[in-house]
Structure formats: structure tokens, C-alpha cells
Scaffold this motif. Structure first.
Motif, short mmCIF file in Angstrom:
data_model
loop_
_atom_site.label_atom_id
_atom_site.label_comp_id
_atom_site.label_asym_id
_atom_site.label_seq_id
_atom_site.Cartn_x
_atom_site.Cartn_y
_atom_site.Cartn_z
N THR A 73 0.83 -1.20 0.00
CA THR A 73 0.00 0.00 0.00
C THR A 73 0.87 1.25 0.00
N GLY A 74 0.54 2.19 -0.91
CA GLY A 74 1.26 3.45 -0.93
C GLY A 74 2.67 3.37 -1.45
N CYS A 75 2.98 2.36 -2.23
CA CYS A 75 4.34 2.20 -2.77
C CYS A 75 4.75 3.44 -3.57
N VAL A 76 5.92 3.99 -3.27
CA VAL A 76 6.38 5.20 -3.96
C VAL A 76 6.68 4.92 -5.43
N SER A 77 6.95 3.66 -5.76
CA SER A 77 7.27 3.28 -7.15
C SER A 77 6.10 2.58 -7.84
N GLU A 78 4.90 2.75 -7.32
CA GLU A 78 3.75 1.98 -7.81
C GLU A 78 3.57 2.10 -9.32
N VAL A 79 3.78 3.28 -9.86
CA VAL A 79 3.51 3.49 -11.27
C VAL A 79 4.37 2.62 -12.18
N LEU A 80 5.59 2.24 -11.74
CA LEU A 80 6.44 1.42 -12.59
C LEU A 80 6.57 -0.02 -12.12
N THR A 81 6.04 -0.34 -10.94
CA THR A 81 6.15 -1.72 -10.46
C THR A 81 4.92 -2.55 -10.79
N ARG A 82 3.88 -1.93 -11.39
CA ARG A 82 2.64 -2.69 -11.64
C ARG A 82 2.15 -2.54 -13.07
N ALA A 83 3.05 -2.25 -13.99
CA ALA A 83 2.60 -1.99 -15.36
C ALA A 83 3.58 -2.55 -16.37
N THR A 84 3.57 -3.85 -16.55
CA THR A 84 4.52 -4.50 -17.45
C THR A 84 4.31 -4.09 -18.90
N LYS A 85 3.07 -4.12 -19.36
CA LYS A 85 2.81 -3.83 -20.77
C LYS A 85 3.15 -2.39 -21.13
N LYS A 86 2.96 -1.48 -20.18
CA LYS A 86 3.23 -0.08 -20.46
C LYS A 86 4.73 0.21 -20.48
N PHE A 87 5.46 -0.36 -19.53
CA PHE A 87 6.87 -0.02 -19.39
C PHE A 87 7.81 -0.98 -20.10
N GLY A 88 7.35 -2.21 -20.36
CA GLY A 88 8.22 -3.19 -21.00
C GLY A 88 8.88 -2.68 -22.27
N PRO A 89 8.13 -2.05 -23.20
CA PRO A 89 8.75 -1.57 -24.44
C PRO A 89 9.76 -0.45 -24.22
N ALA A 90 9.72 0.21 -23.05
CA ALA A 90 10.64 1.33 -22.80
C ALA A 90 11.98 0.87 -22.25
N LEU A 91 12.12 -0.43 -21.96
CA LEU A 91 13.38 -0.95 -21.45
C LEU A 91 14.45 -0.94 -22.55
N THR A 92 15.68 -0.70 -22.13
CA THR A 92 16.81 -0.68 -23.06
C THR A 92 17.74 -1.84 -22.76
N LYS A 93 18.05 -2.64 -23.76
CA LYS A 93 18.92 -3.80 -23.57
C LYS A 93 20.38 -3.34 -23.58
N LEU A 94 21.11 -3.68 -22.52
CA LEU A 94 22.51 -3.29 -22.38
C LEU A 94 23.29 -4.44 -21.74
N THR A 95 24.53 -4.60 -22.12
CA THR A 95 25.37 -5.63 -21.51
C THR A 95 25.89 -5.12 -20.17
N PRO A 96 26.29 -6.03 -19.28
CA PRO A 96 26.89 -5.58 -18.03
C PRO A 96 28.09 -4.66 -18.24
N ASP A 97 28.91 -4.97 -19.25
CA ASP A 97 30.08 -4.12 -19.50
C ASP A 97 29.67 -2.72 -19.94
N GLU A 98 28.57 -2.60 -20.68
CA GLU A 98 28.12 -1.27 -21.09
C GLU A 98 27.66 -0.46 -19.88
N ILE A 99 26.99 -1.10 -18.93
CA ILE A 99 26.58 -0.40 -17.71
C ILE A 99 27.81 0.02 -16.91
N VAL A 100 28.76 -0.89 -16.75
CA VAL A 100 29.97 -0.58 -15.99
C VAL A 100 30.77 0.52 -16.69
N ASP A 101 30.83 0.48 -18.00
CA ASP A 101 31.51 1.55 -18.75
C ASP A 101 30.89 2.90 -18.40
#
Length: 589
Positions: A73-101
Motif C-alpha cells: 500500500t502506498g508504494c512510492v514506485s507503484e507506477v512502474l512496479t505494476r505496469a509491465t505492458k506499459k513499461f516493457g517496451p521502454a526498457l533498453t537492452k545493455l550488456t553488463p560491460d556497457e553499464i559498468v563503462d
């Protein structure tokens, strides 16, 4: 197939998803749906994660994915933790090395996974943690701690710090969030602590849960009284009940009780409260002073050299204290981006955008164009707010509805501005939480004050913060407002503000005359309902000219843009559309 990552241990049939919607069974194997894909990645100061005793003022790269395995109840991140179809396409695929870079290019000390639960992207987080460690970076996360023992054993060699969010000590409290038992979380805290991982614990204080939270804190103190405990004062976001929100004073007294067991207790979501400071356990003097930096965030504004008290006590922190602070841009940092997500969602709701494909298009554009920075600029003035509405309406094919919303707001705002131009301007102080936390003069709320015919004394603040700064009684008396306005977010009741001023001997015209205006939730920032807040201010600043019937105005707005009468709406509801997460436990959404 049974998932062994968290203690839900979901049985996932072929072609279906588990409870968190982030794992599916395909050809007899459980796989991560969005492996190696991220929603946000940007540098933050560690106090916005928040961790307070781990490399203070350190700069880290924050990453997140989407969704969670709990539904609190009252989760501060509710808008992004309960909407797979809405946010799934906005994810960016990156390798671990790209994140560390990216972390290395930003001169970060390490990588922190927060905003959502890392267990729902376990393989992604584990691969990233292993790569980051191999390249000499620190790794941490914010988590509900519901890992299985086997999953935690896999993660242990590659993790340096955790912030674990506790709901309480009994199974009933965890069951309210969708879990079965509380013990696995405490088991994992003990395991992490005994293996040298830096542990801080966050607990949510809401009216009526004090006994549960105190029992959890006592157990944490039994592991070590030096484990920092972060008390998150409950803020009724989403569809949460307003009555669950304790006052800042109540939460401060609750912190006093917890301090009987734990050495370091901090109060968040309470602007202006000194309970965010680190006090020396020996002499009681402040070693580190902080102020609020958005939801569940803090920033250091004062520090004894090297974290050593004048009495000689050395503050027990993990790692060195950075010489200077990193300050995030715009709405970046910790959980502050969730406010940007909520603003976009609130406008989409008023535009009657319900189609998942249209929503997904918005979030994809939002993330790929880095519109979060542009949004922060445009929400600071009334005219540029209309530009946001026009942009989102065009992106979703809702141009007519966007024009209707803008016309509705412009008609009322224009009427007010036409009638105040020749009127005297009362001096208005806009506060958040306590009278000693002043909103930045450049914020949207200040523009509302000016549009309603007032002069914002917040323009005289000595410096800037996010969303404001802590001021002294002398600062408040110097500004000497005629009217005090209490923000609709991180609020306090007017009677408590009056009592606070009396307690601290603050003498201003507003406090002496009792001229204090309380803004309803979401009526003064971000949400299109700010037009209702503007009318609240007009009534308060110039009652000789304006007598808006706010119930009638609210009813008109709600019927036009929410499709319901005002009387039927919960006054604290954010009007997010229900997420398809309400479907069956194995539905693939």
C-alpha cells in the motif's frame, strides 16, 4: 516449473508467468522476460538511494528495471512496479560491460539497483554485480529481502551494501503485501550482516502499525544496534487511505521510541525535521546534518570533519566520506524520477489514454528522448505545462481531449489573472512538511501563488535545494509572510503548523493571525488538478474578489476528465488506471 529466486517459489506452467510477471516458463525452462534490459541508469548521490552510513556523499550509478514481487500500500514506485505492458517496451537492452563503462565514465564508486525489486530481474542484476566487482566497483541494492537462501548465496560474493525494506515482524504484515512469511527477510538480514555486507533497514511508519514496526526494529537491534534504521513516514500515494498518514510530530515521537533500542534512527519524508541528522551517541551533538531531497531521499548539508564528533567519537560508516556532494539534475536521484512518471501518468489519465499500446508508446518516447529532463523544465510554469499536455495528446492521438483540458484550465487561470493584476499582493510563504522547510522559489507552486495575485517570499531564500531547503526561525521571521501555504505533498495539518510556530517562538503575521492554507493532495504540483489548487489560492489571497465553489469546480473537473463525480472519488486517489496485475497469478501480461 518452480521458481527458486524469491520465497514465493511460484509454480509457473508452460507459457505462463509467475507472480511478479517477470519470469516465464518456455520449453521447460524458467527464463527472465526482459533479461539485460533497464529502465533507468544515471548517476546519483548515495543518500538519495537512500544509504546514510555507506560512503557518505559518494556518487553511484543507479539502475532499475520494472515491477516487484510485492504489492504494498502506498508504494512510492507503484507506477512502474505494476505496469509491465506499459513499461516493457521502454526498457533498453545493455550488456553488463556497457553499464559498468557508463559508471566508470561518470566517475562513480559503484552501481546501485533501486526503484524496483532486484529479485524480479535476478539474472540481470547478478550478471551486472559480478562484472562490476570484477572491474573494481562497489555494488548495492534496495530490496524487500525476500530472496530464497539459495538465491542469496549466489548474490553474496558480489554485493557490498543493501537497504532492506521491512513491513513489520508478523506474517500478517507481509501477507498484506502479498508475501507469506516475515522470517525469510530477517534470516537474510542476519546472513548479509554476518557476511560483512553493509546493511541499513527501512521501515514504513503509518498510523496503527507502530507495534509491528517496533517489533521489527527490536529484532534488527538484536542483530546489531548499530544497523541504521530509516523510518519512512507514510505518504498516501496512489489509492492509499489518507488516514494512514501520521503527522511529522507523531513520527518523530515514534523515532524516539525506536532509539531506545537502536543507535542510529532517521526520519524520512518529513521536510524540515531534524530527525534526519546523525547525532553522536555519546554527547548527542550533530555529526552530520541533512535535509530532505525528494521522496525517501536526503542530502548532506553539514558535516563534522571526517565524521568525527567534537567529543572525539568516530561515526561508524563503511568507506570514506567524499569531499564534496554530487547533485543530480532535474528530477533525477533516488526515487525522485517516480514523481516524473506520476506526472506523465496523471496527464494521460485526464486524456483518457487507457490503451496499453498508446501508453507504451509514451513511455518508450519518454525514456529514449530523455524527456525526463525536459519535463522538469516544463512543469515549472503554467504556459509550459500546457505544452506538456499538447505533446502527450499528440503522441497518443488525443488532440481533442488535450485541447479540452487546456481550454478548461486556461479559462479559469485567465479569469483569475485578469482580476488580480491591479490588486495588492499578499506575502505568501510556501512550506512543505514543517514551517522550517521552504519550497524553491522557481517551483510551479510559486507560479501558482503569483497567478493568484500573491508575492512569493520564497524568492528570498538564501540557497536552492530539491524540492526546497531547511530554513531557520530567523529566516522565517525575516520573510514575515501574510499567509502560509502548506504543500499538498509531505503535508502537515494547519493546527500542527501553528503549534510548531508557537513551540519555536516564530512570530510572523501569518502565524499570529492564523492565516494558514492547506492544499489538498495533488492540487498544486504535477497533476492537472493544479487548476483547482489555483482556485484555492485565489479564494485565500483575495476573498474580497474570489469565492469559487471548490466542490462544484472539483465535480466539474472530475466528471470531465475522470468520468466520475467528485463525491464518488477518494480525495487522495492519484487516478491511475488499474493495472492488469489484478489478473490471475500466472497470466502473461
Amino acid at each position: 516449473m518452480r521458481c527458486e529466486i524469491c520465497e514465493h517459489t511460484c509454480e509457473i506452467p508452460e507459457g505462463k508467468a509467475g507472480r511478479c510477471r517477470m519470469y516465464i516458463t518456455s520449453d521447460g525452462t524458467i527464463t527472465e522476460r526482459f533479461a539485460g534490459s533497464y529502465l533507468v541508469r544515471y548517476p546519483i548521490s548515495i543518500e538519495t538511494m537512500p544509504l546514510l552510513h555507506f560512503y557518505p556523499r559518494g556518487k553511484f550509478l543507479q539502475v532499475s528495471t520494472i515491477r516487484c514481487n510485492f504489492s504494498c500500500t502506498g508504494c512510492v514506485s507503484e507506477v512502474l512496479t505494476r505496469a509491465t505492458k506499459k513499461f516493457g517496451p521502454a526498457l533498453t537492452k545493455l550488456t553488463p560491460d556497457e553499464i559498468v563503462d557508463r559508471a566508470e565514465a561518470e566517475h562513480c564508486l559503484g552501481i546501485m539497483f533501486c526503484l524496483n525489486e532486484p529479485a524480479v530481474s535476478f539474472g540481470t542484476f547478478l550478471d551486472l554485480a559480478e562484472t562490476a566487482h570484477s572491474r573494481g566497483l562497489l555494488v548495492g541494492c534496495s530490496t524487500n529481502g525476500y530472496f530464497t537462501e539459495s538465491a542469496l548465496r549466489r548474490l553474496l560474493p558480489f554485493i557490498d551494501a543493501v537497504n532492506i525494506e521491512l513491513n513489520g515482524r508478523s506474517d500478517e504484515e507481509d501477507q498484506a503485501c502479498g508475501a507469506e512469511h516475515a522470517e525469510p527477510v530477517f534470516r537474510n538480514i542476519r546472513t548479509l550482516f554476518m557476511n560483512g555486507v553493509h546493511v541499513e533497514v527501512a521501515v514504513m511508519h503509518m498510523n496503527g502499525n507502530e507495534e509491528e514496526v517496533l517489533a521489527a526494529c527490536q529484532e534488527i537491534a538484536g542483530i546489531s544496534p548499530a544497523i541504521p534504521i530509516q523510518v519512512m513516514r507514510f505518504i498516501p500515494l496512489g489509492s492509499a487511505d489518507l488516514s494512514l498518514e501520521p503527522s511529522i510530530h507523531q513520527s518523530e515521537r515514534f523515532c524516539d521510541t525506536i532509539r531506545n533500542y537502536s543507535s542510529f534512527v532517521y526520519l524520512f519524508n518529513s521536510p524540515g525535521s531534524p530527525y534526519l541528522n546523525t547525532l553522536c551517541p555519546h554527547c548527542g551533538e550533530p555529526v552530520i546534518t541533512r535535509e530532505m531531497l525528494g521522496p525517501m531521499g536526503a542530502r548532506i548539508i553539514g558535516l563534522q570533519p571526517l565524521g568525527v564528533c567534537a567529543c572525539g567519537y568516530h561515526l561508524p560508516v563503511t568507506g570514506s566520506i567524499a569531499s564534496g556532494s554530487f547533485l543530480e539534475e532535474g528530477m533525477m536521484g533516488g526515487y525522485r524520477p517516480t514523481r516524473a512518471f506520476e506526472i506523465i501518468q496523471a496527464i494521460l489519465t485526464c486524456l483518457d489514454v487507457t490503451d496499453d499500446t498508446a501508453c507504451a508508446r509514451v513511455w518508450l518516447d519518454f525514456m529514449q528522448s530523455n524527456y525526463i529532463n525536459e519535463l522538469h523544465k516544463k512543469i515549472q510554469t503554467i504556459d509550459s505545462y500546457y505544452e506538456i499536455v499538447t505533446y502527450l495528446a499528440g503522441l497518443t492521438g488525443r488532440e481533442a481531449k488535450g485541447a479540452e483540458l487546456i481550454e478548461h484550465m486556461q479559462a479559469r487561470a485567465g479569469f483569475i489573472q485578469d482580476h488580480v493584476s491591479a490588486l495588492p499582493k499578499p506575502r505568501v510563504y510556501y512550506m512543505m512538511g514543517t514551517p522550517f522547510f521552504a519550497l524553491n522559489e522557481g517551483r510551479f507552486e510559486t507560479r501558482l501563488v503569483e497567478a493568484a495575485g500573491g508575492f512569493s517570499v520564497n524568492r528570498d531564500l538564501p540557497r536552492m535545494g530539491k524540492p526546497g531547503i531547511t530554513v531557520t526561525p530567523a529566516d522565517l521571521e525575516r520573510m514575515d509572510p501574510d499567509i502560509i501555504v502548506i504543500s499538498g505533498l509531505f503535508s502537515s495539518p494547519p493546527e500542527e503548523v501553528m503549534a510548531f510556530c508557537r513551540e519555536h517562538g516564530v512570530c510572523t503575521r501569518a502565524a499570529d493571525a492564523g492565516k494558514i492554507v492547506s492544499m489538498p493532495p495533488s492540487w498544486d504540483f504535477g497533476n492537472p488538478r493544479w487548476i483547482l489548487g489555483l482556485m484555492v489560492l485565489a479564494n485565500a489571497l483575495h476573498p474580497e474578489v474570489f469565492q469559487f465553489d471548490l466542490d462544484a469546480e472539483a465535480d466539474t473537473f472530475y466528471r470531465k476528465f475522470y468520468g466520475m463525480p467528485f463525491v464518488d472519488a477518494q480525495p487522495n486517489r492519484s487516478f491511475f488506471r488499474p493495472d492488469p496485475g489484478a489478473a490471475g497469478p500466472n497470466e502473461l501480461i
